[in-house]
Design an enzyme around this catalytic site. Structure first.
Site, mmCIF file in Angstrom:
data_model
loop_
_atom_site.group_PDB
_atom_site.id
_atom_site.type_symbol
_atom_site.label_atom_id
_atom_site.label_comp_id
_atom_site.label_asym_id
_atom_site.label_seq_id
_atom_site.Cartn_x
_atom_site.Cartn_y
_atom_site.Cartn_z
ATOM 1 N N SER A 80 0.821 -1.215 0.000
ATOM 2 C CA SER A 80 0.000 0.000 0.000
ATOM 3 C C SER A 80 0.853 1.262 0.000
ATOM 4 C CB SER A 80 -0.872 0.062 1.260
ATOM 5 O OG SER A 80 -1.900 -0.861 1.174
ATOM 6 N N HIS A 132 -2.604 1.073 -4.569
ATOM 7 C CA HIS A 132 -1.841 0.070 -5.311
ATOM 8 C C HIS A 132 -1.928 0.399 -6.808
ATOM 9 C CE1 HIS A 132 -1.293 -3.280 -2.246
ATOM 10 N NE2 HIS A 132 -1.938 -2.345 -1.590
ATOM 11 N N HIS A 135 -5.016 -9.171 -1.776
ATOM 12 C CA HIS A 135 -4.973 -9.615 -0.384
ATOM 13 C C HIS A 135 -6.032 -10.686 -0.149
ATOM 14 C CE1 HIS A 135 -3.631 -5.410 -0.555
ATOM 15 N NE2 HIS A 135 -2.853 -5.682 0.467
ATOM 16 N N TYR A 145 -8.155 -10.668 2.127
ATOM 17 C CA TYR A 145 -9.430 -10.041 2.509
ATOM 18 C C TYR A 145 -10.236 -9.552 1.302
ATOM 19 C CZ TYR A 145 -6.952 -5.508 2.101
ATOM 20 O OH TYR A 145 -6.232 -4.446 1.644
ATOM 21 N N GLU A 146 -9.611 -9.464 0.133
ATOM 22 C CA GLU A 146 -10.362 -9.007 -1.049
ATOM 23 C C GLU A 146 -11.227 -10.120 -1.622
ATOM 24 O OE1 GLU A 146 -7.990 -6.527 -3.947
ATOM 25 O OE2 GLU A 146 -6.424 -7.096 -2.528
ATOM 26 N N ALA A 190 2.822 -2.284 3.984
ATOM 27 C CA ALA A 190 2.604 -1.282 5.017
ATOM 28 C C ALA A 190 2.198 -2.037 6.270
ATOM 29 C CB ALA A 190 1.502 -0.330 4.583
ATOM 30 N N MET A 232 -1.726 -7.122 6.841
ATOM 31 C CA MET A 232 -2.770 -7.951 6.221
ATOM 32 C C MET A 232 -2.279 -8.644 4.941
ATOM 33 S SD MET A 232 -5.887 -5.235 6.547
ATOM 34 C CE MET A 232 -6.076 -4.189 8.017
ATOM 35 N N SER A 233 -0.967 -8.797 4.796
ATOM 36 C CA SER A 233 -0.467 -9.347 3.522
ATOM 37 C C SER A 233 0.813 -10.149 3.751
ATOM 38 C CB SER A 233 -0.194 -8.199 2.546
ATOM 39 O OG SER A 233 0.901 -7.418 2.996
ATOM 40 N N ASN A 288 1.993 3.252 11.061
ATOM 41 C CA ASN A 288 1.284 3.645 12.294
ATOM 42 C C ASN A 288 1.723 2.746 13.435
ATOM 43 O OD1 ASN A 288 -0.509 1.731 10.485
ATOM 44 N ND2 ASN A 288 -1.068 1.288 12.606
ATOM 45 N N HIS A 302 -7.072 3.510 6.601
ATOM 46 C CA HIS A 302 -6.361 3.253 5.339
ATOM 47 C C HIS A 302 -5.839 4.569 4.746
ATOM 48 C CE1 HIS A 302 -5.044 1.005 1.920
ATOM 49 N NE2 HIS A 302 -5.816 1.665 1.084
HETATM 50 N N1 HPA Z 1 -2.699 -3.321 11.005
HETATM 51 C C1 HPA Z 1 -2.812 -4.090 9.899
HETATM 52 N N2 HPA Z 1 -2.406 -3.704 8.709
HETATM 53 C C2 HPA Z 1 -1.830 -2.505 8.602
HETATM 54 C C3 HPA Z 1 -1.669 -1.659 9.709
HETATM 55 C C4 HPA Z 1 -2.133 -2.091 10.980
HETATM 56 O O1 HPA Z 1 -2.024 -1.397 12.007
HETATM 57 N N3 HPA Z 1 -1.063 -0.529 9.241
HETATM 58 C C5 HPA Z 1 -0.867 -0.700 7.912
HETATM 59 N N4 HPA Z 1 -1.330 -1.898 7.510
#
Ligand code: HPA
Length: 270
Positions: free
Chosen positions: A29, A59, A81, A83-84, A111, A206-207, A230, A242
């Site tokens: 991302s 993306h 991903h 989740y998609e 990310a 998540m990847s 973050n 996001h």
């Molecule tokens: N959690 C999951 N996926 C992420 C995060 C997070 O805090 N930050 C960026 N992708």
């Protein structure tokens, strides 16, 4: 899938030539713009039969193949991903194509949220190992013994050494850590993050984990770098979103690009 891979290989080689890529990259991302670094061809995923939609904003769904720092690289500007689609093996076809084109080494980026005080937003983390919290696996359904893939040293020690050396040369901090895969798309709860901390995770995302498993299945060497966007849920007052991920990713992306260029320049390292 074999026929699909053969057709895609012929399609890509007809426009890009048959020289094998020396390195494959999968961009996370906020990093999609890196596809434009390559001096070569760029094909939309939509023109590659069987490629995932990869519709997450931030993306760039293009395959780029050409030169970067004089080395031949193939960049997947977007990933699909779990989740998609609910399919953990969504990147199997792209990674199989990379292998069919003669590639052997892959560098994944993502990310991530940080669980470690050593990694703040804008910092990078080199993944040393992972914890799969999703209960999913991209090899489910493969019916022969090739599915029993060892995950010891899955994140290639030589590639990691090379990347750490490049970061050191540039004066960029690149601590190693453990990445925990949560399925998403909702972010984690603070309680989940506390649990992941106790279990030894340094970052969450998540990847990446399904792709690492697929790379090892395919016999590809793999390394992965997280761009911390973050602090993970409950570890800071900042709201997690996001939008925030996309806004923060370019800061780490600059450092990542510098390390990538350094790695490609110093041929021994990657
Ligand atoms: N959690 C999951 N996926 C992420 C995060 C997070 O805090 N930050 C960026 N992708």
């Amino acid at each position: 899938m074999e026929e699909q891979i053969e057709a895609l290989t012929a399609q890509v080689q007809s426009v890009a030539g048959v020289t094998p890529p020396e390195l494959g990259l999968v961009l996370g991302s906020g990093l999609g713009h890196l596809v434009d670094l390559v001096d070569g061809i760029k094909i939309p995923y939509a023109d590659l039969a069987g490629f995932p939609d990869a519709g997450v904003s931030g993306h760039a769904p293009y395959l780029a193949l050409g030169l970067l720092e004089g080395r031949r690289v193939l960049i997947f500007g977007a990933r699909s991903h779990y989740y998609e689609t609910g399919q953990a093996d969504a990147m199997r076809l792209p990674l199989s194509l990379f292998k069919a084109l003669g590639g052997t080494r892959v560098l994944l980026t993502n990310a991530a949220g940080s669980l470690s005080p050593d990694c703040k937003p804008g910092d990078l983390m080199l993944i040393r190992d992972h914890i799969n919290f999703s209960g999913q696996n991209p090899l489910i359904g493969i019916s022969d013994d090739t599915r029993f893939v060892s995950m010891v040293d899955a994140y290639n020690p030589n590639l990691r050494r090379g990347l750490r050396k490049c970061a050191e040369t540039l004066g960029i901090a690149l601590p190693e850590g453990v990445y925990a895969w949560f399925s998403g798309p909702s972010f984690e709860t603070p309680a989940e993050i506390r649990a992941a901390q106790v279990l030894g995770a340094d970052a969450v995302g998540m990847s990446t984990v399904p792709e690492v498993i697929l790379c090892r299945f395919l016999g590809l060497e793999v390394a992965a770098i997280s761009i911390v966007t973050n602090m993970a849920a409950g570890l800071s007052d900042e709201a997690i979103s996001h939008e925030h991920t996309k806004a923060m990713a370019p800061i780490g992306a600059q450092k990542f690009e510098a390390i990538l260029r350094q790695a490609l320049k110093s041929v021994k390292e990657i």
